[in-house]
Design an enzyme around this catalytic site. Structure first.
Site, PDB file in Angstrom:
ATOM      1  N   ASP A  71       0.074  -0.226  16.694  1.00  0.00           N
ATOM      2  CA  ASP A  71      -0.364  -0.917  15.486  1.00  0.00           C
ATOM      3  C   ASP A  71       0.390  -0.394  14.290  1.00  0.00           C
ATOM      4  OD1 ASP A  71      -3.348  -0.598  13.583  1.00  0.00           O
ATOM      5  OD2 ASP A  71      -1.975   1.046  13.883  1.00  0.00           O
ATOM      6  N   ASP A  73       0.621  -0.491  10.134  1.00  0.00           N
ATOM      7  CA  ASP A  73      -0.251  -0.792   8.989  1.00  0.00           C
ATOM      8  C   ASP A  73       0.611  -1.104   7.764  1.00  0.00           C
ATOM      9  OD1 ASP A  73      -2.875   0.015  10.272  1.00  0.00           O
ATOM     10  OD2 ASP A  73      -1.704   1.827  10.548  1.00  0.00           O
ATOM     11  N   ASP A 123      -1.262  -4.734  10.949  1.00  0.00           N
ATOM     12  CA  ASP A 123      -2.538  -4.732  10.239  1.00  0.00           C
ATOM     13  C   ASP A 123      -2.211  -4.861   8.755  1.00  0.00           C
ATOM     14  OD1 ASP A 123      -5.284  -4.657  10.630  1.00  0.00           O
ATOM     15  OD2 ASP A 123      -5.410  -2.578   9.974  1.00  0.00           O
ATOM     16  N   ASP A 182     -13.210  -5.356   0.322  1.00  0.00           N
ATOM     17  CA  ASP A 182     -13.937  -5.194   1.591  1.00  0.00           C
ATOM     18  C   ASP A 182     -14.873  -6.389   1.744  1.00  0.00           C
ATOM     19  OD1 ASP A 182     -15.833  -4.498   3.599  1.00  0.00           O
ATOM     20  OD2 ASP A 182     -15.236  -2.406   3.389  1.00  0.00           O
ATOM     21  N   GLN A 196      -2.135   9.901   0.334  1.00  0.00           N
ATOM     22  CA  GLN A 196      -2.218  10.479   1.693  1.00  0.00           C
ATOM     23  C   GLN A 196      -0.814  10.792   2.205  1.00  0.00           C
ATOM     24  OE1 GLN A 196      -4.184   7.351   3.845  1.00  0.00           O
ATOM     25  NE2 GLN A 196      -6.237   8.100   3.378  1.00  0.00           N
ATOM     26  N   TYR A 236      -6.968   8.216  11.494  1.00  0.00           N
ATOM     27  CA  TYR A 236      -6.827   8.962  10.246  1.00  0.00           C
ATOM     28  C   TYR A 236      -7.908  10.035  10.036  1.00  0.00           C
ATOM     29  CZ  TYR A 236      -6.054  10.682   5.708  1.00  0.00           C
ATOM     30  OH  TYR A 236      -5.834  11.568   4.687  1.00  0.00           O
TER      31      TYR A 236
HETATM   32  N1  LIG Z   1     -11.749   6.759   7.017  1.00  0.00           N
HETATM   33  C1  LIG Z   1     -10.630   6.584   6.317  1.00  0.00           C
HETATM   34  N2  LIG Z   1     -10.482   7.175   5.107  1.00  0.00           N
HETATM   35  C2  LIG Z   1      -9.361   7.021   4.384  1.00  0.00           C
HETATM   36  N3  LIG Z   1      -8.297   6.282   4.793  1.00  0.00           N
HETATM   37  C3  LIG Z   1      -8.382   5.666   5.988  1.00  0.00           C
HETATM   38  C4  LIG Z   1      -9.539   5.778   6.813  1.00  0.00           C
HETATM   39  N4  LIG Z   1      -9.331   5.050   7.929  1.00  0.00           N
HETATM   40  C5  LIG Z   1      -8.098   4.505   7.807  1.00  0.00           C
HETATM   41  N5  LIG Z   1      -7.531   4.872   6.648  1.00  0.00           N
HETATM   42  C6  LIG Z   1      -6.207   4.495   6.135  1.00  0.00           C
HETATM   43  O1  LIG Z   1      -5.757   3.326   6.811  1.00  0.00           O
HETATM   44  C7  LIG Z   1      -4.604   3.651   7.602  1.00  0.00           C
HETATM   45  C8  LIG Z   1      -4.597   2.820   8.868  1.00  0.00           C
HETATM   46  O2  LIG Z   1      -5.732   3.137   9.647  1.00  0.00           O
HETATM   47  P1  LIG Z   1      -5.608   3.356  11.223  1.00  0.00           P
HETATM   48  O3  LIG Z   1      -6.993   3.270  11.766  1.00  0.00           O
HETATM   49  O4  LIG Z   1      -4.560   2.466  11.798  1.00  0.00           O
HETATM   50  O5  LIG Z   1      -5.157   4.886  11.314  1.00  0.00           O
HETATM   51  P2  LIG Z   1      -3.744   5.558  11.546  1.00  0.00           P
HETATM   52  O6  LIG Z   1      -3.701   6.774  10.670  1.00  0.00           O
HETATM   53  O7  LIG Z   1      -2.641   4.563  11.335  1.00  0.00           O
HETATM   54  O8  LIG Z   1      -3.810   6.052  13.035  1.00  0.00           O
HETATM   55  P3  LIG Z   1      -3.393   5.315  14.404  1.00  0.00           P
HETATM   56  O9  LIG Z   1      -2.156   6.028  14.842  1.00  0.00           O
HETATM   57  O10 LIG Z   1      -4.522   5.541  15.317  1.00  0.00           O
HETATM   58  O11 LIG Z   1      -3.149   3.859  14.090  1.00  0.00           O
HETATM   59  C9  LIG Z   1      -4.701   5.151   7.791  1.00  0.00           C
HETATM   60  O12 LIG Z   1      -3.467   5.742   8.113  1.00  0.00           O
HETATM   61  C10 LIG Z   1      -5.201   5.590   6.439  1.00  0.00           C
HETATM   62  O13 LIG Z   1      -4.164   5.550   5.491  1.00  0.00           O
HETATM   63 MG   LIG Z   2      -2.524   2.718  12.364  1.00  0.00          MG
END
Ligand SMILES: Nc1ncnc2c1ncn2[C@@H]1O[C@H](COP(=O)(O)OP(=O)(O)OP(=O)(O)O)[C@@H](O)[C@H]1O
Ligand SMILES: [Mg+2]
Length: 364
Positions: A71, A73, A123, A182, A196, A236
């Protein structure tokens, strides 16, 4: 020929990173989406920028296990004013565009649109930059300030420049949280993905550039042990806690893995015993990253982290490859290289020079 421990970790990391074909599709999908957005007559006027975020952007992504899809983002920054658009309306503005270019391939989620490509999912998060919406009132003054404080987020750390097509004065919005609609909550909320990213960049520098690899290794540990772990924490929120636990100044990924797990076990022992989730303030906005995690799940995760910490310590302190490699493989699964038969070909050596990714276990 003998190999130091860091070479084992390099092979392991090579095999858990997103694959070249996934990265190619992420790049192409992202570039096409950007072009289409910029060319869209209805949206172009409100379009400020689009950038990659998430683990792929921070270099903390691991390849999906067992054929699941990667995925990527993406954040679209707009000039939308939240006084004029409800969260649902803000997201609806993008539907004609998505219908035109991604019909049958997209679905609306609470805070984003998921777009399905052949090997990856994109995403797409729609955001509003309050500073852009207000431009023209106190914008000029702030723009001058922003051009002085150039936010160098893309140096070395990224495989591609983050803001290559942005104008200098657009730096202003990068310094402040964005607003995210949201739909489920019916409210706009703060989000600051660039804070971040910047935090991760600085942490990685303080950790001899091993931090993002420690995160990848431990995210992989989670995937390997999925059956004995709760569904959350992951992604995250897990990365954030690992960031809080990983000591600065580590000399190797192996050391980082061991000490991060041990700090995790120590720091959260009381929370786990009480089945309470630790709160963790997001980088750049006052929000609890852990808000959606369940206390029982956290306690169950902590229990497994304890076992992992013991195993990692034992592997780290093993005197030779024949003893250590099976322990690392127990922790990280079959992607971690085996020690060679008989111990001559790929055994660990005392560190002499090396590539800077040096491991400082007794054998390294
Ligand atoms: N609980 C949270 N609090 C703050 N930021 C968040 C949270 N969940 C997601 N995010 C933000 O949205 C982004 C995309 O979320 P996602 O669930 O895809 O996580 P990810 O860090 O990209 O990990 P993965 O490798 O599992 O996709 C995160 O990298 C972060 O920047
Ligand atoms: Mg992700």
């Amino acid at each position: 020929m003998t190999l130091p421990l860091h070479r084992y970790f390099e092979d392991f990391l090579h095999d858990i990173r997103p694959t070249p074909s996934q990265i190619k599709e992420m790049r192409e999908g992202h570039a096409r989406l950007r072009e289409r957005l910029q060319a869209d007559t209805a949206l172009a006027g409100g379009f400020v920028s689009m950038f990659l975020q998430g683990s792929y952007r921070r270099f903390t992504a691991v390849r999906p296990k067992d054929d699941s899809r990667a995925d990527v983002d993406l954040v679209v920054v707009t000039k939308m004013k939240e006084s004029e658009f409800s969260p649902a309306q803000a997201m609806s503005c993008f539907k004609p565009f998505l219908e035109r270019h991604y019909k049958g391939k997209y679905r609306q989620q609470g805070r984003s649109f998921g777009i399905e490509m052949s090997r990856i999912d994109m995403d797409l998060v729609i955001t509003a930059a309050p500073m852009e919406a207000e431009a023209g009132t106190y914008g000029e003054l702030l723009k001058a300030e922003a051009s002085l404080s150039s936010l160098r987020l893309d140096e070395d750390f990224s495989s591609e420049p983050l803001f290559k097509s942005d104008r200098q004065e657009e730096a202003l919005w990068k310094l402040h949280p964005l607003r995210i609609p949201d739909r489920d909550l019916g409210a706009w909320q703060d989000t600051h993905p660039l804070a971040q990213l910047s935090w991760t960049h600085r942490k990685n520098d303080r950790c001899g550039r091993h931090f993002v690899n420690v995160v990848k290794a431990l995210k992989w540990w989670r995937l390997v042990h999925l059956e004995s772990l709760p569904k959350r924490p992951k992604s995250y929120p897990l990365e954030h806690l690992l960031g809080d636990c990983c000591p600065d100044g580590i000399d190797s990924i192996a050391e980082g893995v061991v000490r991060t797990l041990e700090a995790f076990v120590d720091n959260y022992a009381l929370h786990a015993a009480a089945k309470i989730v630790p709160s963790a303030e997001d980088r750049g906005v006052k929000q609890d990253v852990m808000a959606r995690i369940d206390g029982n799940d956290f306690a169950a995760f902590h229990e497994q982290a304890k076992k992992a910490a013991k195993l990692a310590r034992k592997a780290f302190e093993s005197p030779d490859a024949q003893t250590a490699a099976p322990l690392w493989r127990e922790l990280f699964g079959g992607k971690f290289p085996s020690a060679p038969e008989g111990g001559s070909k790929k055994s660990f050596t005392p560190h002499e020079g090396g590539s800077g990714g040096v491991d400082s276990g007794r054998f390294a």
